[in-house]
Each structure stands twice: as structure tokens, then as C-alpha cells.
Design an enzyme around this catalytic site. Structure first.
Site: not given
Ligand code: SAH
Length: 191
Positions: A42
Site C-alpha cells: 500500500s
Molecule cells: N499490508 C501489505 C498489503 C499487501 S496486499 C503491504 O503493505 O505490503 C494484501 C495481502 O493480503 C496480500 O499479500 C495477499 O496475499 C493477502 N491476502 C489476501 N487474502 C488473504 C486472506 N484471506 N488471508 C490472509 N491474507 C490474505
């Protein structure tokens, strides 16, 4: 938690450390950046804004769903007592864990799996942050929110129409939802 405290924590975390080699030159740009596996880190201003809405205290225990790069995780770990973070993609979870250990964070607990189920053994959490968007708020997360706690979660059926929602639970267990602003997150993938 006052604005400057979150800003200081954000300054203490170098975004470069959390990005793939090819993206490091863009670390200072305030926009989401690709981290592999079709996921994104993000933008820093949104990470800070969501963190402020959690109203963390030094003693807080926080649940994060969507570890991704671990950048948001590090900021939470700077501000709260303990962070419990869940990621569904094993490779991202492992990379984040190795990185956060190397950076010296010892107050983070890691899990690979579906974050929509929360982390019942460690509940309740004073704060919950979700960084992928479900179509509706997972009930398990509301259950695992402590009385007096806050959750911020993007909710939406399609990527162009998501709202960041703040869920609060008062001391009597009454739950209130309030829309904050429009956002764009990758979908929360559940089984
Ligand atoms: N806060 C992170 C955002 C990553 S994007 C950053 O700034 O790097 C969102 C993340 O959520 C991804 O890595 C994706 O694999 C994860 N995600 C999606 N669905 C999920 C679920 N049901 N449980 C755990 N993680 C999940």
C-alpha cells in the site's frame, strides 16, 4: 495515538527494505507498488492513515490480515506491544518473516492461512487491520475484536468501489460500522 507518533513510527521504517529489488527506486513515491504474486504494498500515506484509525496504545495487541511485504506490520510493531499477522501466500509470509526478523522485530507472531478466520487462540484484539478487501466483513473478525476495540477494513464487491470501514465495539459489546473513505485494495481471497 497522536498524529506525530504514527508519523515518527512511519519514518523509523524504511520502505526500501520491503520492496523487491526492481521497485526500490520507487520507494519514496506515495503509491502502491508491486511485491510479486500479483499483490501490492500500500501507499505510505494510506498505511499511516489506517494506522491512526486503530488508535493504538503501547499495550495494544493487534491482528493484521494480509502481511504482504511486512511494511505495515513493521509500523504496527513499532507502536504496539504485540502484532499477530496472517498471510495466505506462503512465499510472501516467509519473505516478510525473514525481513522483519533481520530488522530486529521480536514482537510479531506469524501465521500462513486464511485471515478471514482470524486468530482465535490469540483473541481478543484491541485493534484489527485488514489490508485486502472482502465483499462483506468476516464475522470471525468482529467476534475477535475486544470490547472497546477498533477494526479498519476495506469492503467492496469490485476493486473500483471499495470503502474503508471502521468497526468499533463498545464496552457493552455493541458494534458500530462507519465508512471512512474510498480505497482500492486487492481482494481478500477466502476458501
Ligand atoms: N499490508 C501489505 C498489503 C499487501 S496486499 C503491504 O503493505 O505490503 C494484501 C495481502 O493480503 C496480500 O499479500 C495477499 O496475499 C493477502 N491476502 C489476501 N487474502 C488473504 C486472506 N484471506 N488471508 C490472509 N491474507 C490474505
Amino acid at each position: 495515538m497522536p498524529r506525530d507518533v504514527v508519523a515518527r513510527a512511519a519514518r523509523a521504517v524504511r520502505r526500501e527494505e520491503f520492496l523487491p529489488e526492481a521497485q526500490r527506486g520507487h520507494a519514496r513515491e506515495d503509491r502502491p507498488l508491486p511485491i510479486g504474486h500479483a499483490q501490492t504494498a500500500s501507499q505510505p500515506t494510506l498505511v499511516a492513515e489506517m494506522t491512526r484509525e486503530l488508535e493504538l496504545r503501547r499495550e495494544s495487541r493487534v491482528l493484521e490480515v494480509g502481511t504482504g511485504s511486512g511494511y505495515q506490520t513493521a509500523i504496527l510493531a513499532e507502536l504496539a506491544a504485540e502484532v499477530f499477522t496472517i498471510e495466505r501466500i506462503p512465499e510472501l509470509a516467509l519473505a516478510a518473516r525473514v525481513r522483519l526478523r533481520r530488522l530486529g522485530y521480536g514482537n510479531i507472531h506469524y501465521r500462513v492461512g486464511d485471515g478471514a478466520a482470524g486468530w482465535p487462540e490469540a483473541a481478543p484484539f484491541e485493534a484489527i487491520i485488514v489490508t485486502a478487501a472482502p465483499t462483506t466483513i468476516p464475522p470471525a473478525l468482529v467476534t475477535q475484536l475486544a470490547a472497546g476495540g477498533r477494526m479498519v477494513i476495506p469492503v467492496g464487491v469490485n476493486p473500483d468501489d471499495q470503502t474503508l470501514v471502521k468497526v468499533t465495539k463498545d464496552c457493552d459489546g455493541r458494534v458500530t460500522e462507519r465508512p471512512l473513505f474510498g480505497v482500492r485494495f486487492v481482494p481478500l481471497v477466502t476458501k
